[in-house]
Design a protein around this motif. Structure first.
Motif, short mmCIF file in Angstrom:
data_model
loop_
_atom_site.label_atom_id
_atom_site.label_comp_id
_atom_site.label_asym_id
_atom_site.label_seq_id
_atom_site.Cartn_x
_atom_site.Cartn_y
_atom_site.Cartn_z
N PRO A 8 0.80 -1.23 0.00
CA PRO A 8 0.00 0.00 0.00
C PRO A 8 0.83 1.27 0.00
N GLY A 9 2.12 1.18 0.37
CA GLY A 9 2.97 2.36 0.37
C GLY A 9 3.38 2.82 -1.01
N LEU A 10 3.01 2.09 -2.06
CA LEU A 10 3.43 2.43 -3.41
C LEU A 10 2.43 3.34 -4.13
N VAL A 11 1.58 3.99 -3.37
CA VAL A 11 0.66 4.96 -3.95
C VAL A 11 1.46 6.06 -4.65
N GLY A 12 1.10 6.36 -5.90
CA GLY A 12 1.76 7.43 -6.64
C GLY A 12 2.93 6.99 -7.49
N PHE A 13 3.45 5.77 -7.28
CA PHE A 13 4.57 5.28 -8.08
C PHE A 13 4.08 4.86 -9.47
N TYR A 14 4.83 5.25 -10.49
CA TYR A 14 4.40 4.90 -11.85
C TYR A 14 4.57 3.40 -12.10
N THR A 15 3.55 2.84 -12.72
CA THR A 15 3.46 1.40 -12.94
C THR A 15 3.26 1.12 -14.42
N LEU A 16 3.92 0.09 -14.90
CA LEU A 16 3.72 -0.42 -16.26
C LEU A 16 2.86 -1.66 -16.17
N THR A 17 1.72 -1.67 -16.86
CA THR A 17 0.83 -2.83 -16.82
C THR A 17 1.22 -3.84 -17.88
N PRO A 18 0.76 -5.10 -17.76
CA PRO A 18 1.07 -6.11 -18.79
C PRO A 18 0.55 -5.73 -20.17
N GLU A 19 -0.41 -4.79 -20.23
CA GLU A 19 -0.93 -4.34 -21.53
C GLU A 19 -0.12 -3.17 -22.09
N GLY A 20 0.92 -2.75 -21.37
CA GLY A 20 1.76 -1.66 -21.86
C GLY A 20 1.29 -0.28 -21.45
N GLN A 21 0.29 -0.20 -20.57
CA GLN A 21 -0.20 1.09 -20.12
C GLN A 21 0.68 1.64 -19.00
N LEU A 22 0.69 2.97 -18.88
CA LEU A 22 1.42 3.65 -17.81
C LEU A 22 0.44 4.42 -16.95
N GLY A 23 0.64 4.34 -15.64
CA GLY A 23 -0.23 5.05 -14.72
C GLY A 23 0.25 4.81 -13.30
N PHE A 24 -0.60 5.10 -12.34
CA PHE A 24 -0.23 4.95 -10.93
C PHE A 24 -1.49 4.65 -10.12
N TYR A 25 -1.27 4.16 -8.90
CA TYR A 25 -2.38 3.89 -8.00
C TYR A 25 -2.61 5.11 -7.11
N GLY A 26 -3.88 5.53 -7.01
CA GLY A 26 -4.23 6.66 -6.17
C GLY A 26 -4.48 6.22 -4.73
N GLN A 27 -4.81 7.20 -3.88
CA GLN A 27 -5.06 6.90 -2.48
C GLN A 27 -6.22 5.93 -2.29
N ASP A 28 -7.13 5.91 -3.26
CA ASP A 28 -8.27 4.98 -3.17
C ASP A 28 -7.92 3.59 -3.67
N LYS A 29 -6.62 3.35 -3.97
CA LYS A 29 -6.10 2.07 -4.45
C LYS A 29 -6.60 1.69 -5.83
N LYS A 30 -7.11 2.67 -6.56
CA LYS A 30 -7.55 2.42 -7.94
C LYS A 30 -6.47 2.90 -8.91
N PHE A 31 -6.30 2.17 -9.99
CA PHE A 31 -5.29 2.51 -10.99
C PHE A 31 -5.74 3.72 -11.78
N VAL A 32 -4.85 4.73 -11.87
CA VAL A 32 -5.12 5.95 -12.62
C VAL A 32 -4.29 5.91 -13.90
N LEU A 33 -4.95 5.79 -15.02
CA LEU A 33 -4.26 5.71 -16.31
C LEU A 33 -3.74 7.09 -16.71
N ASP A 34 -2.46 7.15 -17.09
CA ASP A 34 -1.91 8.36 -17.69
C ASP A 34 -2.06 8.21 -19.19
N ALA A 35 -3.14 8.77 -19.69
CA ALA A 35 -3.51 8.54 -21.09
C ALA A 35 -2.46 9.10 -22.05
N LYS A 36 -1.91 10.28 -21.73
CA LYS A 36 -0.96 10.90 -22.65
C LYS A 36 0.35 10.10 -22.73
#
Length: 398
Positions: A8-36
């Motif tokens: 849970p401490g990894l909130v805000g860290f950029y993550t690469l998904t298996p589908e090649g998407q980039l984003g991060f997990y917010g405080q609500d633990k939901k993945f936030v896609l960085d569309a750009k």
């Protein structure tokens, strides 16, 4: 179980998904896609993951793994463990070593707090191409467990390892030639990773401040004796020593108050998180050139590298504490009582000695450019040197 549920401490860290998407997990633990960013890198990410997953143990894709240790570390349980080739790059040492073996110093630094590890990656510069980014660390979860990383652990696999989840830290730039990394898109990517990881890491645990870091250097003789310097554990945050014990002028005196105020002011200006220092880097300073590696390592374990922006006041004229400032990089300005100014640049012969080391200090010192420096306590150094002398005397007597 998802990455954010496991760590849970990894909130805000950029993550690469298996589908090649980039984003991060917010405080609500939901993945936030960085569309750009995803749109910019989606094709590259697909080829990158294909190349990496063909043989994850080979190549320079993986920088580190994150896992939860069985025993608590100085920073807690969630730990970043560097790949061996990355340890050698971040902590180079002189002398002959094999491709498999790490030195004692390197082994001590193979484990990091997650935040410090991320900052080391993002601040690292290649000497031959200092303007080019080297690492862009992103998290990647391929549902592996700790027993998949025997080559990193360098120990027999334990039964608990098979149940310990691991998140990998990948270098998203690994498939891009160094000469092609100086682009606006990569700069934006690195800046966003920095904002998500390092700024979060600048928030130290409750009650731990820059003063605690420096007070860790001002140990009494009894506290520095024994194996404290050699156990590989940085206990600075746990120590309850005051600046007065380091010769700051006595409890409640104007001198000790001046030092505390100055340090608090510096604490508000720090760039990033303090970093460990390579023992061999201490040899650029004249006071440490004749010390053997064990003694250098003993001092390094008690020391951190601080970085500050231009204009930060570092030393006050007239103070007499036992802390000395050793300039590693950048330029500082010294101002005497009559207003006369002089400048000292890191790496020069003048900087091989502590800055304004005569006590009471004759100069007020401030950073003229961005500067990196060490604060090392004279009493700590004297205790280590005396320990060496006692050892030599004992050996001669036998």
């Amino acid at each position: 179980m998802s990455t954010i549920e496991t760590f849970p401490g990894l909130v805000g860290f950029y993550t690469l998904t298996p589908e090649g998407q980039l984003g991060f997990y917010g405080q609500d633990k939901k993945f936030v896609l960085d569309a750009k960013l995803t749109k910019t890198f989606i094709d590259y990410n697909g080829h990158y993951l294909m190349a990496y997953l063909q043989n994850p143990a080979q190549g320079n894709f993986r920088l580190a793994i994150i896992h939860r240790t069985q025993e608590k570390r100085p920073w807690g349980f969630d730990t970043l463990m560097l790949e061996k080739h990355i340890v050698r790059r971040l902590y180079p040492v002189t002398g002959m070593t094999t491709d498999k073996d790490l030195t004692v110093f390197q082994k001590k630094n193979q484990e990091q707090s997650i935040f410090r590890g991320m900052e080391l990656f993002l601040d690292y510069k290649d000497g031959s191409n200092p303007g080019m980014p080297v690492f862009c660390p992103v998290l990647y979860d391929r549902s592996a467990t700790l027993d998949d990383y025997a080559s990193i652990l360098d120990r027999p696999i334990a039964s608990a390892d098979r149940e310990t989840p691991v998140v990998e830290v990948l270098n998203l730039l690994a498939a891009i030639p160094m000469g092609r990394r100086d682009t606006a898109e990569i700069t934006i990517l690195k800046d966003k990773i920095y904002q998500g990881a390092v700024k979060k890491g600048m928030r130290k645990p409750s009650g731990f401040t820059l003063i605690d870091d420096i007070r860790g250097n001002t140990q009494t003789v009894g506290e520095t004796a024994g194996n404290d310097h050699y156990d590989g554990v940085d206990k600075r945050a746990e120590r309850k020593v005051t600046l007065d014990s380091g010769g700051a002028g006595g409890k409640g005196t104007a001198n000790s108050l001046d030092v505390n105020v100055l340090i608090k002011n510096i604490a508000t200006s720090l760039v990033g998180h303090p970093e460990p220092v390579d023992p061999m880097a201490l040899k650029i300073f004249s006071k440490f050139r004749d010390l053997d590696h064990d003694k250098l390592e003993a001092i390094a374990v008690q020391s951190l590298i601080y970085k500050v922006p231009p204009g930060t006041q570092l030393l006050e004229r007239g103070t007499s504490d036992s802390l000395n400032l050793y300039l590693l990089d950048g330029t500082v300005k010294l101002v005497a009582a009559d207003g006369m100014e002089k400048f000292v640049e890191g790496g020069t012969a003048t900087a091989s000695n502590p800055i304004s080391c005569l006590k009471p200090r004759m100069y007020t010192v401030s950073a003229f450019t961005r500067a990196a420096f060490l604060w090392i306590d004279d009493k700590l150094v004297d205790e280590i040197v005396r320990g060496k002398a006692a050892l030599l005397h004992r050996d001669a007597a036998s």
